[in-house]
Motif scaffolding. Structure first.
Motif, PDB file in Angstrom:
ATOM      1  N   UNK A 187     -33.684 -66.704  38.608  1.00 56.50           N
ATOM      2  CA  UNK A 187     -32.474 -66.090  39.151  1.00 56.50           C
ATOM      3  C   UNK A 187     -31.821 -67.020  40.179  1.00 56.50           C
ATOM      4  N   UNK A 188     -32.665 -67.647  40.984  1.00 61.07           N
ATOM      5  CA  UNK A 188     -32.155 -68.550  42.006  1.00 61.07           C
ATOM      6  C   UNK A 188     -31.417 -69.737  41.422  1.00 61.07           C
TER       7      UNK A 188
ATOM      8  N   UNK B 285     -33.605 -67.870  47.168  1.00 64.84           N
ATOM      9  CA  UNK B 285     -32.347 -67.229  46.767  1.00 64.84           C
ATOM     10  C   UNK B 285     -32.609 -66.115  45.763  1.00 64.84           C
ATOM     11  N   UNK B 286     -33.512 -66.365  44.816  1.00 62.32           N
ATOM     12  CA  UNK B 286     -33.809 -65.359  43.808  1.00 62.32           C
ATOM     13  C   UNK B 286     -34.523 -64.155  44.366  1.00 62.32           C
ATOM     14  N   UNK B 287     -35.410 -64.377  45.311  1.00 68.38           N
ATOM     15  CA  UNK B 287     -36.153 -63.265  45.917  1.00 68.38           C
ATOM     16  C   UNK B 287     -35.207 -62.311  46.652  1.00 68.38           C
ATOM     17  N   UNK B 288     -34.206 -62.851  47.309  1.00 70.88           N
ATOM     18  CA  UNK B 288     -33.266 -61.993  48.016  1.00 70.88           C
ATOM     19  C   UNK B 288     -32.537 -61.054  47.052  1.00 70.88           C
ATOM     20  N   UNK B 289     -32.196 -61.579  45.878  1.00 63.54           N
ATOM     21  CA  UNK B 289     -31.517 -60.751  44.884  1.00 63.54           C
ATOM     22  C   UNK B 289     -32.470 -59.689  44.332  1.00 63.54           C
ATOM     23  N   UNK B 290     -33.707 -60.089  44.048  1.00 61.52           N
ATOM     24  CA  UNK B 290     -34.677 -59.135  43.518  1.00 61.52           C
ATOM     25  C   UNK B 290     -34.947 -58.011  44.520  1.00 61.52           C
ATOM     26  N   UNK B 291     -34.994 -58.358  45.801  1.00 55.13           N
ATOM     27  CA  UNK B 291     -35.201 -57.336  46.838  1.00 55.13           C
ATOM     28  C   UNK B 291     -34.025 -56.363  46.852  1.00 55.13           C
ATOM     29  N   UNK B 292     -32.812 -56.903  46.773  1.00 51.07           N
ATOM     30  CA  UNK B 292     -31.624 -56.051  46.778  1.00 51.07           C
ATOM     31  C   UNK B 292     -31.615 -55.116  45.560  1.00 51.07           C
ATOM     32  N   UNK B 293     -32.136 -55.603  44.444  1.00 48.20           N
ATOM     33  CA  UNK B 293     -32.155 -54.801  43.228  1.00 48.20           C
ATOM     34  C   UNK B 293     -33.381 -53.904  43.130  1.00 48.20           C
ATOM     35  N   UNK B 294     -34.273 -54.014  44.101  1.00 45.47           N
ATOM     36  CA  UNK B 294     -35.476 -53.199  44.095  1.00 45.47           C
ATOM     37  C   UNK B 294     -36.462 -53.559  43.008  1.00 45.47           C
ATOM     38  N   UNK B 295     -36.460 -54.824  42.609  1.00 48.66           N
ATOM     39  CA  UNK B 295     -37.344 -55.273  41.544  1.00 48.66           C
ATOM     40  C   UNK B 295     -38.585 -55.966  42.127  1.00 48.66           C
ATOM     41  N   UNK B 296     -39.673 -56.033  41.345  1.00 44.25           N
ATOM     42  CA  UNK B 296     -40.891 -56.709  41.819  1.00 44.25           C
ATOM     43  C   UNK B 296     -40.603 -58.169  42.158  1.00 44.25           C
ATOM     44  N   UNK B 297     -41.307 -58.675  43.178  1.00 47.11           N
ATOM     45  CA  UNK B 297     -41.078 -60.041  43.628  1.00 47.11           C
ATOM     46  C   UNK B 297     -41.948 -61.013  42.841  1.00 47.11           C
TER      47      UNK B 297
ATOM     48  N   UNK C 170     -42.394 -64.641  41.396  1.00 50.14           N
ATOM     49  CA  UNK C 170     -41.844 -65.942  41.765  1.00 50.14           C
ATOM     50  C   UNK C 170     -41.121 -66.632  40.607  1.00 50.14           C
ATOM     51  N   UNK C 171     -41.614 -66.498  39.387  1.00 53.59           N
ATOM     52  CA  UNK C 171     -40.947 -67.139  38.264  1.00 53.59           C
ATOM     53  C   UNK C 171     -39.580 -66.511  38.022  1.00 53.59           C
TER      54      UNK C 171
END
Length: 232
Positions: free
Chosen positions: A161-162, A141-153, A155-156
């Motif tokens: 965020x997730x 869930x958190x990775x999807x948000x980071x991708x949308x925001x254009x931020x580095x992936x 995991x922590x």
């Protein structure tokens, strides 16, 4: 063996779950009802006993003890959150990755390395499976948000965020809990139940409006309870 707090709170604590005013009257015989899915009183109580047995060696080693009401609330919280997390992932068509399946396949070896008694292995695997599943859903869930925001992936960061995303989502779900179980607050500690327990309790237990926080080493309350109402 990992501490009770590591098992129950670090990855699994849920705050502000939506609960009914009197779930025991609305859903007799159920410890909780999660979006129409019943968690029976017997399932919750059996898991609480297993959860106590699993954590008792580490509690005794640390000279700690918890009221069983605390263990009952924590164990039911695990069951509720696990059901909600599976629903969240299923609604989105998510399938656990190979890394999750490998982690689950290795739990027997992990239990052996942690010197978990044979009688507690199934409880250990149940808790660890829920923990691994939660971690995967949070990161996904958190990775999807980071991708949308254009931020580095990272995991922590994705995990953190997730957890926030899932907490907000969980607060909106239809969850009722029998008032005889305690609840988990935003700190991951147990809030005493509104009503009596489903098992006989002493006057002292009934008066225990404030339970010691999980990081407390004060066992005075637990020490004053009958052995059947204590874990540790």
């Amino acid at each position: 063996m990992r501490s009770l707090r590591t098992y129950a709170v670090a990855a699994l604590a849920v705050s502000a779950l939506a609960t009914g005013c009197s779930a025991a009257d609305v859903h007799p015989g159920q410890a909780a009802v999660v979006e129409g899915h019943d968690i029976s009183m017997s399932t919750a109580d059996d898991f609480a006993d297993e959860f106590c047995s699993l954590n008792e060696p580490s509690l005794k080693q640390g000279d700690l003890a918890f009221p069983m009401v605390t263990l009952r609330a924590l164990s039911l919280n695990i069951l509720i959150q696990d059901e909600l997390l599976h629903r969240y992932a299923d609604e989105r068509g998510w399938t656990p990755p190979a890394s999750y399946r490998q982690a689950i396949a290795g739990l027997d070896d992990e239990a052996t390395q942690a010197n978990v008694p044979a009688s507690d292995v199934e409880a250990f695997k149940k808790v660890r499976t829920a923990q691994e599943y939660a971690a995967w859903v949070y990161v996904r869930a958190g990775r999807e948000v980071l991708i949308q925001e254009g931020k580095p992936l990272d995991d922590q960061q994705a995990y953190d965020r997730g957890r926030l995303i899932l907490r907000e989502w969980m607060e909106k779900q239809d969850v009722t809990v029998d008032p005889r179980f305690g609840t988990i607050d935003e700190k991951g500690d147990v809030v005493a139940p509104d009503g009596g327990l489903s098992v006989a309790v002493s006057d002292l237990a009934r008066k225990g409006a404030t339970l010691p926080p999980l990081n407390s080493r004060d066992t005075a309350y637990a020490d004053a309870l009958p052995p059947s109402q204590v874990c540790g």
